[in-house]
Design an enzyme around this catalytic site. Sequence first.
Site, PDB file in Angstrom:
ATOM      1  CB  CYS A 195      55.234  26.637  44.297  1.00 13.37           C
ATOM      2  SG  CYS A 195      55.707  28.137  45.174  1.00 13.37           S
ATOM      3  N   GLY A 208      73.110  25.712  25.730  1.00 17.80           N
ATOM      4  CA  GLY A 208      73.286  25.298  27.127  1.00 17.80           C
ATOM      5  C   GLY A 208      73.510  23.802  27.234  1.00 17.80           C
ATOM      6  CD  GLU A 231      59.766  22.164  40.348  1.00 18.57           C
ATOM      7  OE1 GLU A 231      59.318  21.317  41.147  1.00 18.57           O
ATOM      8  OE2 GLU A 231      59.340  23.345  40.293  1.00 18.57           O
ATOM      9  CE  LYS A 238      71.947  25.923   0.090  1.00 14.45           C
ATOM     10  NZ  LYS A 238      72.892  25.815  -1.034  1.00 14.45           N
ATOM     11  CG  HIS A 293      59.744  25.354  43.149  1.00 10.51           C
ATOM     12  ND1 HIS A 293      58.935  25.527  42.057  1.00 10.51           N
ATOM     13  CD2 HIS A 293      59.510  26.408  43.972  1.00 10.51           C
ATOM     14  CE1 HIS A 293      58.242  26.651  42.202  1.00 10.51           C
ATOM     15  NE2 HIS A 293      58.571  27.201  43.350  1.00 10.51           N
TER      16      HIS A 293
HETATM   17  N1  GLN Z   1      52.778  33.192  43.660  1.00  2.90           N
HETATM   18  C1  GLN Z   1      53.010  32.275  44.737  1.00  2.90           C
HETATM   19  C2  GLN Z   1      53.855  32.872  45.832  1.00  2.90           C
HETATM   20  O1  GLN Z   1      54.504  33.863  45.626  1.00  2.90           O
HETATM   21  C3  GLN Z   1      53.612  30.988  44.241  1.00  2.90           C
HETATM   22  C4  GLN Z   1      54.981  31.139  43.671  1.00  2.90           C
HETATM   23  C5  GLN Z   1      55.426  29.954  42.888  1.00  2.90           C
HETATM   24  O2  GLN Z   1      54.628  29.168  42.391  1.00  2.90           O
HETATM   25  N2  GLN Z   1      56.736  29.822  42.685  1.00  2.90           N
HETATM   26  O3  GLN Z   1      53.901  32.347  46.930  1.00  2.90           O
END
Ligand code: GLN
Length: 554
Positions: free
Chosen positions: A399, A19, A527, A202, A525
């Site tokens: 999250c 990738g 990130e 190799k 998220h």
């Molecule tokens: N399990 C949690 C939810 O469904 C958090 C999900 C996660 O961390 N992406 O809300």
Amino acid sequence: MRTRYIFVTGGVVSGLGKGVVAASIGKILQMRGLRVDMIKADPYLNVDPGTLNPVEHGEVFVCEEVWEFEPAPGYRFRIAEIDQDFGTYERFLDVNMHPSNNITSGQVYLSVILRERVGGYLGRTIQVIPHVTDEIKRRIRAVAERSRPDVLIVEIGGTVGDIEAMPFLEAVRQFRLEEPPGHTLLVHVTLVPYLPRVGQLKTKPTQHSVKELQSMGLQPDVIIGRASEPLPRDVREKISLYCSVPLEAVFSDPDLETVYQLPLVLEEQGLGEYIVRRLGLQAPLDRARLEEWRGVVDSFLNAGEEVVIAMPGKYTMIQDSYISINEALSHAGASLGARVRRVFIEAEDLERDSSRVRDLLESADGILLTPGFGSRGVEGMIEAARFAIETGKPFLGICFGAQLLFVAFMRYVAGLREAHTTEVDPDTPHPVVDLLPEQKQVVEKGGTMRLGAHPVRVRPGTRLYEAYRSELIYERFRHRYHINPEYVPLAESKGLVVSSTDPSGRIVNSIELRGPAWIVGVQFHPEYKSRPGRPSPIYREFVRQALLSRRQRG
Ligand code: GLN
């Protein structure tokens, strides 16, 4: 201009960093002013990787958009969860990838079979050739038609020789035949192992995997050899001779300090020039773009000061489970001149051996509580959040990590000892984290979470606002549960701040603690949107706080 295609296959072993090679090829073409798009074909039968445990297949990446996949009239599936390689593509190319660029065998077979059921092939026998291979080719061309790139790079997942990948390789063979001569290229990435006893690199495994390709009617145009060192000339000559590839088309993919160096290393070897010549493109290298990327790479190489981030989590057995988080931390660190050292802590260990783990948490400069699902190790993760609340150590919960920060706060600050998330304890008397209302009826598991990018309304005067400096941001989500708004008034009376919500005000998008400690949890998220040279604002602020706390502690 008609789209050119570069197919990337892998030989000998998996986990070669194919990738990163594919993304690096994209990058060096982008540096020539070419518009590049990327496809990843995944041979597994899952429709998307959303239901896969990250320990099986690495992180699940989430796109900006949700795609309504319609395999046959009357059938619809939502797809926004895609292979982790798309995170690499986005980070290298700085473009948002569309979910339909991830073609899985699951989607291909689903389309063919459902189409048969609705009468799409009346009277005919459905076969791998031509029906499955036609569907693969159709999907590749659909991407080319949607984004109209100059070059479309198609990475074939798995290793040449796997049974699952055969239909994809056969589709590639047919595809190359259908396009005008010179409009497609096949790049084979292989391992060139070093045998310390004999002191030699190799080439035999490479020869075998190329034979395997040839037996399927595919001749590679370029071979990229993964080895710890650059391949010496005699090794390249051997590969050239036995694999029928010109010497100038054998390249090295050596160990590097940061993956972001690879485009520069391949460019230096002449890969960019070779590819554009072979594809008949007029696209000279733009020096300024190359230098810009070199500047980004230098920021990683020159980062000196160390900062230690503890990462308690459930999928710590393999690093790839958290690859976007790892990268976001390193982007943030590099922008501050710091090198982030991550210390993964298995959440179940936090439950068992609390004194050793406390030492680990104590010696870290910051704690990042990771995303996750289900009950295993959850008490340990709550303990880590409690540790941050009690000690004031800089803390970022992502999250699940944010949800568990809220559970810890409600238990140990607001005094609701039995508070929990209903994901773990459906009968808790204090469901402080609960299913999103629209999730209560949902029974299917694939692609049914709240997914993709959503607007986030940020409250001025908060730590979140300090980081983003904007009242409206877009971040990507992947969750089923959320912070229960019924408990927010109590939480706020005890010193918690809701720093952002969705535009309706219904969904809590982030929380933080009032007071001097930097303790933040985000339901989204960030990130996934972090890029080298342009780190996620909240990650950058977190790492900056960790650095400050390190300096204060001396
Ligand atoms: N399990 C949690 C939810 O469904 C958090 C999900 C996660 O961390 N992406 O809300």
